[in-house]
Design a protein around this motif. Structure first.
Motif, PDB file in Angstrom:
ATOM      1  N   ILE A 174     -25.719  48.831 155.059  1.00  0.00           N
ATOM      2  CA  ILE A 174     -26.472  47.837 154.299  1.00  0.00           C
ATOM      3  C   ILE A 174     -27.907  48.302 154.092  1.00  0.00           C
ATOM      4  CG2 ILE A 174     -27.405  45.475 154.368  1.00  0.00           C
ATOM      5  CD1 ILE A 174     -24.735  44.694 155.789  1.00  0.00           C
ATOM      6  N   GLY A 175     -28.490  48.922 155.117  1.00  0.00           N
ATOM      7  CA  GLY A 175     -29.846  49.462 154.986  1.00  0.00           C
ATOM      8  C   GLY A 175     -29.916  50.509 153.883  1.00  0.00           C
ATOM      9  N   GLY A 176     -28.904  51.353 153.800  1.00  0.00           N
ATOM     10  CA  GLY A 176     -28.851  52.357 152.741  1.00  0.00           C
ATOM     11  C   GLY A 176     -28.748  51.723 151.367  1.00  0.00           C
ATOM     12  N   LEU A 177     -27.970  50.655 151.269  1.00  0.00           N
ATOM     13  CA  LEU A 177     -27.851  49.950 149.993  1.00  0.00           C
ATOM     14  C   LEU A 177     -29.176  49.295 149.598  1.00  0.00           C
ATOM     15  CD1 LEU A 177     -24.323  48.320 150.433  1.00  0.00           C
ATOM     16  CD2 LEU A 177     -24.935  50.207 148.914  1.00  0.00           C
ATOM     17  N   LEU A 178     -29.881  48.750 150.581  1.00  0.00           N
ATOM     18  CA  LEU A 178     -31.197  48.159 150.288  1.00  0.00           C
ATOM     19  C   LEU A 178     -32.178  49.224 149.807  1.00  0.00           C
ATOM     20  CD1 LEU A 178     -31.527  45.671 153.262  1.00  0.00           C
ATOM     21  CD2 LEU A 178     -31.519  45.071 150.839  1.00  0.00           C
ATOM     22  N   LYS A 179     -32.122  50.385 150.418  1.00  0.00           N
ATOM     23  CA  LYS A 179     -32.979  51.487 149.983  1.00  0.00           C
ATOM     24  C   LYS A 179     -32.654  51.862 148.537  1.00  0.00           C
ATOM     25  CE  LYS A 179     -34.151  56.288 151.047  1.00  0.00           C
ATOM     26  NZ  LYS A 179     -33.830  57.430 151.912  1.00  0.00           N
ATOM     27  N   HIS A 180     -31.361  51.897 148.218  1.00  0.00           N
ATOM     28  CA  HIS A 180     -30.935  52.200 146.848  1.00  0.00           C
ATOM     29  C   HIS A 180     -31.470  51.158 145.862  1.00  0.00           C
ATOM     30  CE1 HIS A 180     -28.446  53.590 143.560  1.00  0.00           C
ATOM     31  NE2 HIS A 180     -27.980  52.357 143.409  1.00  0.00           N
ATOM     32  N   VAL A 181     -31.401  49.885 146.233  1.00  0.00           N
ATOM     33  CA  VAL A 181     -31.934  48.819 145.369  1.00  0.00           C
ATOM     34  C   VAL A 181     -33.433  49.017 145.166  1.00  0.00           C
ATOM     35  CG1 VAL A 181     -32.458  46.333 145.280  1.00  0.00           C
ATOM     36  CG2 VAL A 181     -30.167  47.100 145.901  1.00  0.00           C
ATOM     37  N   HIS A 182     -34.135  49.327 146.237  1.00  0.00           N
ATOM     38  CA  HIS A 182     -35.581  49.523 146.153  1.00  0.00           C
ATOM     39  C   HIS A 182     -35.924  50.677 145.207  1.00  0.00           C
ATOM     40  CE1 HIS A 182     -39.770  49.565 147.363  1.00  0.00           C
ATOM     41  NE2 HIS A 182     -39.659  50.868 147.582  1.00  0.00           N
ATOM     42  N   ILE A 183     -35.225  51.793 145.360  1.00  0.00           N
ATOM     43  CA  ILE A 183     -35.502  52.967 144.524  1.00  0.00           C
ATOM     44  C   ILE A 183     -35.084  52.711 143.074  1.00  0.00           C
ATOM     45  CG2 ILE A 183     -34.843  55.379 144.121  1.00  0.00           C
ATOM     46  CD1 ILE A 183     -34.716  55.633 147.224  1.00  0.00           C
ATOM     47  N   SER A 184     -33.899  52.128 142.893  1.00  0.00           N
ATOM     48  CA  SER A 184     -33.393  51.881 141.535  1.00  0.00           C
ATOM     49  C   SER A 184     -34.258  50.902 140.752  1.00  0.00           C
ATOM     50  CB  SER A 184     -31.967  51.331 141.591  1.00  0.00           C
ATOM     51  OG  SER A 184     -31.106  52.259 142.165  1.00  0.00           O
ATOM     52  N   SER A 185     -34.797  49.921 141.466  1.00  0.00           N
ATOM     53  CA  SER A 185     -35.621  48.901 140.787  1.00  0.00           C
ATOM     54  C   SER A 185     -37.088  49.305 140.727  1.00  0.00           C
ATOM     55  CB  SER A 185     -35.485  47.562 141.499  1.00  0.00           C
ATOM     56  OG  SER A 185     -36.101  47.612 142.774  1.00  0.00           O
ATOM     57  N   LYS A 186     -37.392  50.511 141.198  1.00  0.00           N
ATOM     58  CA  LYS A 186     -38.776  51.009 141.243  1.00  0.00           C
ATOM     59  C   LYS A 186     -39.704  50.040 141.978  1.00  0.00           C
ATOM     60  CE  LYS A 186     -38.141  53.884 137.288  1.00  0.00           C
ATOM     61  NZ  LYS A 186     -37.987  53.935 135.885  1.00  0.00           N
TER      62      LYS A 186
END
Length: 101
Positions: A66-78
């Motif tokens: 889940i932490g990895g997915l949150l990181k992905h959301v953060h990066i993808s959404s700038k």
């Protein structure tokens, strides 16, 4: 039947302990959760060795995913949701620390 070897010596000695039916069942359940035999669970508890339940390890892996997915959301959404992702990551970290204890 050969005895299991732990360290330099075989586990050749036995002890008998009287328990209630409920106590015995609880030991079996705890051992199953930890992926250990009842004997190994009792040895680890008595001699102060760590016991990590399989369910805890599954939870740790899931929280990390889940932490990895949150990181992905953060990066993808700038960083558009940085406050929300930071709060969620803080909660994940707290839960992981709780599982370590």
């Amino acid at each position: 039947m050969p005895f299991e070897v732990k360290g330099a010596e075989p586990l050749s000695e036995k002890i008998a302990v009287r328990l209630t039916k409920d106590e015995k069942e609880r030991l079996r359940e705890d051992a199953e959760l930890a992926g250990l035999s009842v004997s190994e669970l009792v040895r680890r508890r008595y001699f102060g060795r760590p016991i990590v339940a399989n369910t805890d390890m599954v939870m740790v892996r899931e929280l990390r995913r889940i932490g990895g997915l949150l990181k992905h959301v953060h990066i993808s959404s700038k960083g558009a949701y940085s406050r929300d992702t930071a709060q969620a990551l803080h909660e994940l970290t707290k839960q992981l620390e709780r599982l370590e204890q």
